[in-house]
Design a protein around this motif. Structure first.
Motif, short mmCIF file in Angstrom:
data_model
loop_
_atom_site.label_atom_id
_atom_site.label_comp_id
_atom_site.label_asym_id
_atom_site.label_seq_id
_atom_site.Cartn_x
_atom_site.Cartn_y
_atom_site.Cartn_z
N SER A 1 34.03 37.31 33.83
CA SER A 1 34.97 38.38 33.47
C SER A 1 35.72 38.00 32.20
N LYS B 1 42.93 42.49 40.31
CA LYS B 1 42.85 43.25 39.07
C LYS B 1 41.44 43.78 38.86
N THR B 2 41.33 44.80 38.04
CA THR B 2 40.06 45.47 37.81
C THR B 2 39.68 45.41 36.34
N TRP B 3 38.42 45.15 36.10
CA TRP B 3 37.87 45.18 34.74
C TRP B 3 37.17 46.52 34.57
N GLU C 1 40.86 35.04 28.66
CA GLU C 1 42.31 35.22 28.53
C GLU C 1 43.04 33.95 28.95
N TYR D 1 45.54 37.44 38.42
CA TYR D 1 44.42 38.36 38.26
C TYR D 1 43.85 38.82 39.60
N TYR D 2 44.41 38.31 40.69
CA TYR D 2 43.85 38.69 42.00
C TYR D 2 44.04 40.19 42.21
N PHE E 1 38.75 37.75 32.02
CA PHE E 1 39.96 37.04 32.40
C PHE E 1 39.85 35.54 32.19
N TYR F 1 38.40 32.13 42.33
CA TYR F 1 38.49 31.46 41.03
C TYR F 1 37.12 31.36 40.36
N GLN G 1 46.47 31.94 36.72
CA GLN G 1 45.18 32.39 37.25
C GLN G 1 45.34 33.26 38.49
N SER H 1 36.23 44.45 40.43
CA SER H 1 37.50 43.96 40.97
C SER H 1 37.36 42.50 41.35
N LEU I 1 36.20 34.77 38.75
CA LEU I 1 36.89 35.05 37.49
C LEU I 1 36.06 34.66 36.27
#
Length: 554
Positions: free
Chosen positions: A271, A219-221, A276, A216-217, A273, A265, A213, A252, A268
């Protein structure tokens, strides 16, 4: 509930009467599936699957649509269409009046305090903080599930695992004897509870130690497809931006503190993620528990994918965000199916995909199309109702608790007045029906007398109402109106088709006959259909039918 209501679903699909009574021929000897995979996409309307199907990649949702059975007219056929109720119905085959999960939250009939559907103070999360009201056990689920039957029939050799971004998504799929793992908002871990075990098995400890987890810090969708693919979606301007929820791509993921904390958290969850991570943990469960690896035993894996619900709540199913998330989920599922083919062999997994509920559009979107829509504040509604009742009966707060759509009356105070309970119920119902956004109100007296009328709405609300747990007044809002104290986003929970119509896809070439089926079906049909294929007795509360039209002939 009268016995006649057992067959009441036929009011919704009379042409199916003859088909529903046809007995399937005895199954020929054929290999049982090594694994039954039940996928629940939280908050996925059926129409989104059909609308976007031309954009799906190969091997995910397209694989289920092309190679499996698609029931386009499938429904969560009860009146309060929320996450807990839908998940409890899927593998029990039971309606809420019987399985006892009448909402995500409801009012305790004795204390009149709110309770959460999976809370159980006797148990705690393993190696995670547990707060009062957290979901830790299936204690409030009053019936058994397909997984429980599978465990019983196999002498407990069959393994039943459920994984979800929400505790209620995992716990209610796992049943009484399976094992649930859920995403922890504060740490981003997946954890189980002490209801299931004293300590996590080694494979879970190893998974948690890797902390995927955290990757994903920052990260961009961004949109997966070309801009032209989203041309039919609602404009971003319809969705108000807030500090925690911007209204357009790119998104982000970080925390305001700049560190890995609960803020990050929690973000997230809205998103791709989160899904995932859920599928990654499900893959770890297949490996760690050796699911599908015991000769002659069928295992069950339930995976509830929660992100679509969070995204639809925030932006609506008409948004580019909802559209893009479904495309990304499609590709995730393709990877997961490919993994299972390699692990267990192609054709050895029976797959069911459905949803716990659908979704209405945001009121802003409906209004832009010149429709009638809005939000109803349940607290304000109760306050105004109490004022009206006090003016007539001279007693303040005759409505003593509410967990919309259920309102609870103070019958002790009513009895002291010497007034018939039904009279106060009817007075309250008449007042509520006159309020903006309210379509219908059903009373306890009506439910007790089975006097809701032969309408679809009445039938679905009757299926949801539990004599011991439900309210004395049950409110149904008008189409495109819903209970909310907020001013943005959308929600669900109604008996209208946009909330009830969900995908129902079954795939497994040895057992399922591919095709597009327009016959009426319900999610309570899943459990008896799987029981039929696995040669199990259906769960005790099951009222669904076997979907014989989609089964391969022996």
């Amino acid at each position: 509930m009268r016995a006649s209501t057992f067959f009441a679903r036929r009011l919704l699909a009379l042409p199916l009467l003859a088909a529903a009574t046809v007995h399937a021929a005895p199954a020929a000897e054929k290999a049982a599936p090594k694994l039954v995979l039940v996928l629940v996409v939280d908050g996925l309307p059926a129409e989104q699957v059909q609308r976007y199907r031309g954009q799906f990649g190969q091997g995910g949702l397209r694989r289920l649509l092309d190679e499996g059975a698609t029931f386009s007219n499938a429904h969560q056929a009860h009146g309060v269409t929320v996450t807990a109720v839908g998940h409890a119905s899927i593998l029990s085959g039971a309606y809420p009046y019987q399985h006892g999960v009448i909402g995500n939250n409801w009012i305790d009939p004795v204390s009149k305090n709110p309770v959460y559907c999976t809370e159980d103070a006797r148990y705690t999360y393993i190696d995670e903080e547990t707060k009062a009201g957290d979901g830790t056990s299936p204690m409030r689920l009053r019936v058994d599930t397909l997984g429980d039957g599978l465990r019983y029939a196999s002498g407990n050799r069959a393994k039943v695992i459920a994984v979800s971004g929400k505790d209620r998504g995992a716990i209610l799929l796992a049943g009484k004897t399976g094992t649930a793992y859920m995403y922890m908002d504060k740490s981003g871990n997946f954890a189980s509870s002490s209801y299931y075990m004293a300590a996590h098995p080694q494979w879970v400890q190893q998974y948690r130690a890797r902390r995927p987890q955290d990757g994903y810090y920052g990260k961009t969708w961004k949109p997966l497809l070309a801009d032209s693919a989203y041309a039919g979606d609602a404009p971003d301007e319809l969705f108000p931006a807030t500090p925690g929820a911007p209204n357009r791509f790119p998104f982000s993921f970080y925390s305001d503190s700049g560190s890995l904390d609960a803020d990050y958290y929690n973000r997230l969850k809205t998103s791709p993620f989160l899904d995932e991570l859920t599928l990654e943990f499900a893959r770890a469960a297949v490996e760690g528990e050796r699911l599908g690896g015991t000769a002659g035993v069928t295992d069950l894996l339930g995976v509830s994918l929660s992100a679509h619900d969070y995204i639809n709540h925030t932006y609506g199913p008409e948004s580019k965000m909802s559209h893009d998330h479904l495309q990304r989920l499609d590709r995730m599922l393709a990877d997961f199916f490919t993994y299972l083919d390699r692990k267990l062999g192609a054709g050895n997994v029976l797959v069911v995909l459905t949803a716990d509920h659908g979704f209405p559009n945001t009121p802003e979107f409906v209004k832009a199309a010149k429709g009638d829509a809005g939000r109803v504040n349940a607290g304000a509604l109760v306050a105004s109702l109490n004022v009206a009742l006090a003016a007539k009966y001279g007693v303040e707060k005759l409505v003593i608790a509410q967990s919309a759509p259920n309102f609870h009356l103070d019958y002790a105070a009513i009895d002291k007045l010497g007034v018939a309970r039904a009279e106060v119920e009817n007075t309250a119902a008449a007042f509520l029906r006159a309020q903006e956004g309210v379509a219908e109100v059903y009373t306890r007296s009506q439910f007790e007398a089975d006097a809701l009328g032969a309408t679809r709405m009445g039938l679905l609300m009757r299926r949801t109402w539990n004599r011991a747990l439900s309210g004395d007044l049950v409110v149904v809002n008008k189409p495109n109106w819903y209970f909310s104290s907020g001013s943005s986003g959308t929600s669900h929970g109604s008996p209208y088709a946009y909330d009830t119509n969900v995908p129902l896809l079954l795939s497994g070439r040895k057992w399922i006959k591919p095709g597009y089926y327009g016959q009426y079906a319900e999610t309570v049909d899943i459990a008896p259909t799987l029981a039929n294929l696995l040669r199990l007795r259906p769960p005790a509360g099951s009222e669904g039918r076997v979907l014989v039209e989609a089964l391969q002939t022996p």
